[in-house]
Design an enzyme around this catalytic site. Structure first.
Site: not given
Ligand SMILES: Nc1nc(=O)c2c([nH]1)NC[C@@H]1CN(c3ccc(C(=O)N[C@@H](CCC(=O)O)C(=O)O)cc3)CN21
Ligand SMILES: CC(C)C(=O)C(=O)O
Ligand SMILES: [Mg+2]
Length: 275
Positions: A113, A182
């Site tokens: 990916k 995502e």
């Molecule tokens: N533990 C973990 N889970 C994940 O899903 C993840 C990772 N690590 N590392 C790589 C990326 C980073 N990701 C993330 C990290 C933080 C948010 C987050 O806090 N998002 C906010 C939204 C903020 C907004 O409103 O724009 C949320 O509240 O969900 C989302 C995806 C998804 N992926």
């Molecule tokens: C959240 C998924 C799609 C990913 O790219 C990862 O785990 O690295």
């Molecule tokens: Mg990734």
């Protein structure tokens, strides 16, 4: 029967949801494989959940190969996808093919990916031509964290949403067999899923995707640095570990563990000679 690349399309055509989780090590992957999950992603998220980095940018090809080897050894049913780390494919089409090849040849992945839309279609076509199935990934692409200015929901305005629909179509044209969506609004994920014939795998993209993926430490409550809105705790393994470890500490301190049943013993006559 093992889940193969052709099952992705079959599932979409039969309206059967595709189930994916991340995994990074042998014993976890074995548990998921035995549960018959369709596919595992060895995600570069391992930089955050396994290695403790603040984002995914420091993850190397050696890190990815190391963990992909462990996961692929455990899977005889589940399809294994290796994630291309930051700077392993952005630099050139040549680098993309070489590094995708390493994840398959050294890591044992069945597909790779990579993050990005239209910009990376040449890279994707070249990898597909090398006989390696490619999963796309658009929306919140964590390797772009410094461009986005944080992990933020994508595709909220008309221009960005249209761009993501176009990207999805281009990825399909380039030969991707599936696309991760995502952190985008669920209505946009629905439009994208209906606009292409390959399946969409959502994370924070709502219920209309053709499949779902989560980082396993998130859905088992084993990671507490942050908890995105899209995470649901399916089992409180974090709490189970807390209880198990604290009982272990207490029993060792009190001399309760190990008991007779966990110990080996000498014959009486041998013991006498030793005294
Ligand atoms: N533990 C973990 N889970 C994940 O899903 C993840 C990772 N690590 N590392 C790589 C990326 C980073 N990701 C993330 C990290 C933080 C948010 C987050 O806090 N998002 C906010 C939204 C903020 C907004 O409103 O724009 C949320 O509240 O969900 C989302 C995806 C998804 N992926
Ligand atoms: C959240 C998924 C799609 C990913 O790219 C990862 O785990 O690295
Ligand atoms: Mg990734």
């Amino acid at each position: 029967m093992a889940f193969t690349v052709s099952n992705f399309l079959k599932c979409k055509n039969n309206s059967e949801k595709i189930t994916m989780l991340t995994a990074y090590d042998y014993s976890t992957a074995k548990l998921f494989n035995d549960e018959k999950i369709d596919a595992i992603l060895v995600g570069d998220s391992l930089g955050m959940v396994c290695l403790g980095y603040e984002d995914t940018l420091k993850v190397t090809m050696e890190d990815m190969i190391h963990h992909t080897k462990a996961v692929s050894r455990a899977c005889d049913h589940t399809f294994v996808v290796g994630d291309m780390p930051f700077m392993s494919y952005q630099t050139s089409v040549y680098d993309a093919v070489v590094n995708a090849g390493r994840l398959v040849k050294e890591g044992g992945a069945q597909a790779i990916k990579l993050e990005g839309g239209a910009l990376y279609c040449d890279h994707i076509s070249a990898i597909v031509n090398a006989q390696i199935p490619v999963m796309g990934h658009i929306g919140l692409t964590p390797q772009s964290v410094n461009v986005f200015g944080g992990f933020k929901v994508q595709g909220k305005n008309e221009d960005n949403a249209k761009k993501l629909i176009e990207d999805a179509k281009k990825l399909e044209e380039a030969g991707a067999f599936a696309i991760v969506l995502e952190c985008i609004p669920s209505q946009l994920a629905k439009i994208i899923s209906e606009s292409i014939s390959i399946p969409t795998i959502g994370i924070g993209a709502g219920v209309y995707c053709d499949g779902q993926i989560l980082v396993y430490q998130d859905m088992l409550n084993m990671y507490s640095n942050f908890k995105p809105k899209f995470v649901k705790t399916f089992s409180d393994v974090g709490h189970a570990i807390h209880e198990g470890v604290s009982s272990y500490i207490q029993e060792v301190k009190e001399g309760v563990f190990p008991g007779e049943e966990h110990s080996f013993s000498l014959k009486e006559e041998t013991l006498k000679k030793l005294y």
